[in-house]
Write a protein that holds these residues in place. Sequence first.
Motif, PDB file in Angstrom:
ATOM      1  N   LEU A  45       0.963  -1.311   0.024  1.00  0.00           N
ATOM      2  CA  LEU A  45      -0.121  -0.007   0.072  1.00  0.00           C
ATOM      3  C   LEU A  45       0.908   1.125   0.018  1.00  0.00           C
ATOM      4  O   LEU A  45       1.776   1.323   0.857  1.00  0.00           O
ATOM      5  CB  LEU A  45      -0.925   0.005   1.199  1.00  0.00           C
ATOM      6  CG  LEU A  45      -1.709   1.335   1.596  1.00  0.00           C
ATOM      7  CD1 LEU A  45      -2.725   1.682   0.691  1.00  0.00           C
ATOM      8  CD2 LEU A  45      -2.165   1.176   2.962  1.00  0.00           C
ATOM      9  N   VAL A  46       0.741   2.226  -0.847  1.00  0.00           N
ATOM     10  CA  VAL A  46       1.323   3.434  -1.128  1.00  0.00           C
ATOM     11  C   VAL A  46       0.720   4.684  -1.171  1.00  0.00           C
ATOM     12  O   VAL A  46      -0.400   4.465  -2.159  1.00  0.00           O
ATOM     13  CB  VAL A  46       2.471   3.276  -2.083  1.00  0.00           C
ATOM     14  CG1 VAL A  46       3.344   4.398  -2.420  1.00  0.00           C
ATOM     15  CG2 VAL A  46       3.382   2.058  -2.230  1.00  0.00           C
ATOM     16  N   VAL A  47       0.770   5.522  -0.273  1.00  0.00           N
ATOM     17  CA  VAL A  47       0.296   6.825  -0.557  1.00  0.00           C
ATOM     18  C   VAL A  47       1.253   7.687  -0.730  1.00  0.00           C
ATOM     19  O   VAL A  47       2.011   8.152   0.139  1.00  0.00           O
ATOM     20  CB  VAL A  47      -0.870   7.171   0.621  1.00  0.00           C
ATOM     21  CG1 VAL A  47      -1.607   8.698   0.388  1.00  0.00           C
ATOM     22  CG2 VAL A  47      -1.803   6.255   0.619  1.00  0.00           C
ATOM     23  N   VAL A  87      -4.358  10.015  20.123  1.00  0.00           N
ATOM     24  CA  VAL A  87      -5.197   9.370  19.027  1.00  0.00           C
ATOM     25  C   VAL A  87      -5.639  10.346  18.133  1.00  0.00           C
ATOM     26  O   VAL A  87      -6.713  10.377  18.219  1.00  0.00           O
ATOM     27  CB  VAL A  87      -6.106   8.184  19.663  1.00  0.00           C
ATOM     28  CG1 VAL A  87      -6.457   7.347  18.893  1.00  0.00           C
ATOM     29  CG2 VAL A  87      -5.297   7.346  20.875  1.00  0.00           C
ATOM     30  N   THR A  88      -4.993  10.700  17.392  1.00  0.00           N
ATOM     31  CA  THR A  88      -5.417  11.641  16.288  1.00  0.00           C
ATOM     32  C   THR A  88      -4.589  11.607  14.961  1.00  0.00           C
ATOM     33  O   THR A  88      -3.482  10.985  15.026  1.00  0.00           O
ATOM     34  CB  THR A  88      -5.378  12.938  16.676  1.00  0.00           C
ATOM     35  OG1 THR A  88      -5.831  13.857  15.699  1.00  0.00           O
ATOM     36  CG2 THR A  88      -3.893  13.344  16.898  1.00  0.00           C
ATOM     37  N   PRO A  89      -5.272  11.652  13.680  1.00  0.00           N
ATOM     38  CA  PRO A  89      -4.334  11.263  12.640  1.00  0.00           C
ATOM     39  C   PRO A  89      -3.379  12.263  12.333  1.00  0.00           C
ATOM     40  O   PRO A  89      -3.377  13.633  12.692  1.00  0.00           O
ATOM     41  CB  PRO A  89      -5.637  11.798  11.413  1.00  0.00           C
ATOM     42  CG  PRO A  89      -6.874  11.466  12.388  1.00  0.00           C
ATOM     43  CD  PRO A  89      -6.497  11.775  13.553  1.00  0.00           C
ATOM     44  N   ALA A  90      -2.132  11.644  12.103  1.00  0.00           N
ATOM     45  CA  ALA A  90      -1.236  12.319  11.801  1.00  0.00           C
ATOM     46  C   ALA A  90      -0.958  12.997  10.441  1.00  0.00           C
ATOM     47  O   ALA A  90      -1.597  12.633   9.446  1.00  0.00           O
ATOM     48  CB  ALA A  90       0.218  11.430  11.757  1.00  0.00           C
ATOM     49  N   SER A  91      -0.413  14.147  10.266  1.00  0.00           N
ATOM     50  CA  SER A  91      -0.253  15.049   8.983  1.00  0.00           C
ATOM     51  C   SER A  91       0.904  14.515   8.248  1.00  0.00           C
ATOM     52  O   SER A  91       2.126  14.836   8.865  1.00  0.00           O
ATOM     53  CB  SER A  91      -0.389  16.251   9.211  1.00  0.00           C
ATOM     54  OG  SER A  91      -0.068  17.158   7.818  1.00  0.00           O
ATOM     55  N   ILE A  92       1.036  13.640   7.014  1.00  0.00           N
ATOM     56  CA  ILE A  92       1.934  13.126   6.445  1.00  0.00           C
ATOM     57  C   ILE A  92       2.026  13.412   4.990  1.00  0.00           C
ATOM     58  O   ILE A  92       0.935  13.415   4.523  1.00  0.00           O
ATOM     59  CB  ILE A  92       2.303  11.775   6.888  1.00  0.00           C
ATOM     60  CG1 ILE A  92       1.098  10.872   6.324  1.00  0.00           C
ATOM     61  CG2 ILE A  92       2.330  11.347   8.403  1.00  0.00           C
ATOM     62  CD1 ILE A  92       1.013   9.331   6.466  1.00  0.00           C
ATOM     63  N   SER A  93       3.352  13.160   4.410  1.00  0.00           N
ATOM     64  CA  SER A  93       3.250  13.344   2.798  1.00  0.00           C
ATOM     65  C   SER A  93       3.351  12.158   2.130  1.00  0.00           C
ATOM     66  O   SER A  93       2.779  11.802   1.176  1.00  0.00           O
ATOM     67  CB  SER A  93       4.385  14.620   2.475  1.00  0.00           C
ATOM     68  OG  SER A  93       5.517  13.802   2.764  1.00  0.00           O
ATOM     69  N   GLN A  94       3.930  11.143   2.763  1.00  0.00           N
ATOM     70  CA  GLN A  94       3.899   9.778   2.243  1.00  0.00           C
ATOM     71  C   GLN A  94       3.886   8.633   3.203  1.00  0.00           C
ATOM     72  O   GLN A  94       4.052   8.973   4.336  1.00  0.00           O
ATOM     73  CB  GLN A  94       5.505   9.427   1.570  1.00  0.00           C
ATOM     74  CG  GLN A  94       5.674  10.515   0.271  1.00  0.00           C
ATOM     75  CD  GLN A  94       6.896  10.275  -0.082  1.00  0.00           C
ATOM     76  OE1 GLN A  94       7.813   9.447   0.397  1.00  0.00           O
ATOM     77  NE2 GLN A  94       7.459  10.817  -1.277  1.00  0.00           N
ATOM     78  N   LEU A  95       3.114   7.388   2.649  1.00  0.00           N
ATOM     79  CA  LEU A  95       2.825   6.215   3.593  1.00  0.00           C
ATOM     80  C   LEU A  95       3.219   4.988   2.628  1.00  0.00           C
ATOM     81  O   LEU A  95       2.679   4.907   1.653  1.00  0.00           O
ATOM     82  CB  LEU A  95       1.375   6.330   3.770  1.00  0.00           C
ATOM     83  CG  LEU A  95       0.744   5.167   4.696  1.00  0.00           C
ATOM     84  CD1 LEU A  95       1.044   5.075   6.123  1.00  0.00           C
ATOM     85  CD2 LEU A  95      -0.702   5.003   4.439  1.00  0.00           C
ATOM     86  N   THR A  96       3.836   4.164   3.547  1.00  0.00           N
ATOM     87  CA  THR A  96       4.122   2.811   2.880  1.00  0.00           C
ATOM     88  C   THR A  96       3.416   1.762   3.914  1.00  0.00           C
ATOM     89  O   THR A  96       3.300   2.177   5.024  1.00  0.00           O
ATOM     90  CB  THR A  96       5.415   2.691   2.699  1.00  0.00           C
ATOM     91  OG1 THR A  96       6.286   2.716   3.496  1.00  0.00           O
ATOM     92  CG2 THR A  96       6.116   3.572   1.664  1.00  0.00           C
ATOM     93  N   GLY A  97       2.930   0.880   3.307  1.00  0.00           N
ATOM     94  CA  GLY A  97       2.299  -0.287   4.033  1.00  0.00           C
ATOM     95  C   GLY A  97       2.065  -1.560   3.428  1.00  0.00           C
ATOM     96  O   GLY A  97       2.409  -1.674   2.249  1.00  0.00           O
ATOM     97  N   VAL A  98       1.464  -2.545   4.558  1.00  0.00           N
ATOM     98  CA  VAL A  98       1.077  -3.723   3.636  1.00  0.00           C
ATOM     99  C   VAL A  98      -0.365  -3.856   3.973  1.00  0.00           C
ATOM    100  O   VAL A  98      -0.737  -3.774   5.153  1.00  0.00           O
ATOM    101  CB  VAL A  98       1.836  -4.886   4.485  1.00  0.00           C
ATOM    102  CG1 VAL A  98       1.206  -6.230   4.090  1.00  0.00           C
ATOM    103  CG2 VAL A  98       3.529  -4.642   3.844  1.00  0.00           C
ATOM    104  N   LEU A 115       2.848   0.121   8.881  1.00  0.00           N
ATOM    105  CA  LEU A 115       2.535   1.529   8.324  1.00  0.00           C
ATOM    106  C   LEU A 115       3.844   2.207   8.619  1.00  0.00           C
ATOM    107  O   LEU A 115       4.165   2.164   9.837  1.00  0.00           O
ATOM    108  CB  LEU A 115       1.228   2.190   8.980  1.00  0.00           C
ATOM    109  CG  LEU A 115       0.063   1.182   8.519  1.00  0.00           C
ATOM    110  CD1 LEU A 115      -1.216   1.830   9.448  1.00  0.00           C
ATOM    111  CD2 LEU A 115      -0.365   1.053   7.016  1.00  0.00           C
ATOM    112  N   ARG A 116       4.382   2.937   7.739  1.00  0.00           N
ATOM    113  CA  ARG A 116       5.414   3.870   7.891  1.00  0.00           C
ATOM    114  C   ARG A 116       5.357   5.278   6.945  1.00  0.00           C
ATOM    115  O   ARG A 116       4.826   5.124   5.976  1.00  0.00           O
ATOM    116  CB  ARG A 116       6.712   3.251   7.744  1.00  0.00           C
ATOM    117  CG  ARG A 116       6.980   2.076   8.375  1.00  0.00           C
ATOM    118  CD  ARG A 116       8.323   1.251   8.011  1.00  0.00           C
ATOM    119  NE  ARG A 116       8.569   0.074   8.862  1.00  0.00           N
ATOM    120  CZ  ARG A 116       9.305   0.151  10.095  1.00  0.00           C
ATOM    121  NH1 ARG A 116       9.866   1.352  10.591  1.00  0.00           N
ATOM    122  NH2 ARG A 116       9.495  -0.833  10.793  1.00  0.00           N
ATOM    123  N   SER A 117       5.959   6.248   7.513  1.00  0.00           N
ATOM    124  CA  SER A 117       6.147   7.383   6.841  1.00  0.00           C
ATOM    125  C   SER A 117       7.364   8.135   7.031  1.00  0.00           C
ATOM    126  O   SER A 117       7.752   8.441   8.137  1.00  0.00           O
ATOM    127  CB  SER A 117       5.266   8.193   7.227  1.00  0.00           C
ATOM    128  OG  SER A 117       5.476   9.834   6.639  1.00  0.00           O
TER     129      SER A 117
END
Length: 215
Positions: free
Chosen positions: A74-76, A172-183, A132-134
């Motif tokens: 999974l890539v964003v 417990v709140t969504p992080a503001s990120i520019s990229q995400l990788t995961g499985v 999940l990582r950024s």
Amino acid sequence: MKKIFGLTMGVICLAASLSAQATTVAQLVVRGTITPAACNLSLGGGGIIDYGVIRSGELSQTAFNPREERTTSLVVNCGTTPAKFGLTLTDLQGGSKVPGILGTGFTEAQNYGLGAVGTRRTGGYSVTLRDLRSSGVVLNPIMRVSAGAWQNSDGKVAQTPSQYSWRNGVTVTPASISQLTGVIAVKAVINRAQDLDLTRDVTLDGRATLVLSYI
């Protein structure tokens, strides 16, 4: 005639007065467009999890038949613009769900259908977010139902209206990120052989829509 002329002049003077008042007011318009971050969502292998050929003789007649877990990436990518976003999954084969097929530890909202042949339902599968990582930083999955409060998640994905995101801190709140990788991990479970029509090929036909949305 003088009275008529005087009346006419009065009207002209009034019109001139009104015209002069109208020009003392002007409207200021401020325009612009705020555009959401341009994020791209992609799944490895085109999002296809293929279990290949399964021999009917391998299946239990009286018990559900779990298969091995399979994964896809999974890539964003939001470029250089950080954003808060989340994911929702909609089961396009929800009508073929086999209740209870996933077993202990799963809810029916986490049970996705594998299609059906006539009235005979093929099975189900689960979807789990992992690793999940950024930018090398580990992210922890969180979820909410509709617009409710965010809470920690074990990564098992329930269908919409549940929404999933990730945190990078204690809060417990969504992080503001520019990229995400995961499985994305998928585990299929085939129905009991006695409940399938094994006189012909039975195709596993699970389909779900994954939607990225801004928070």
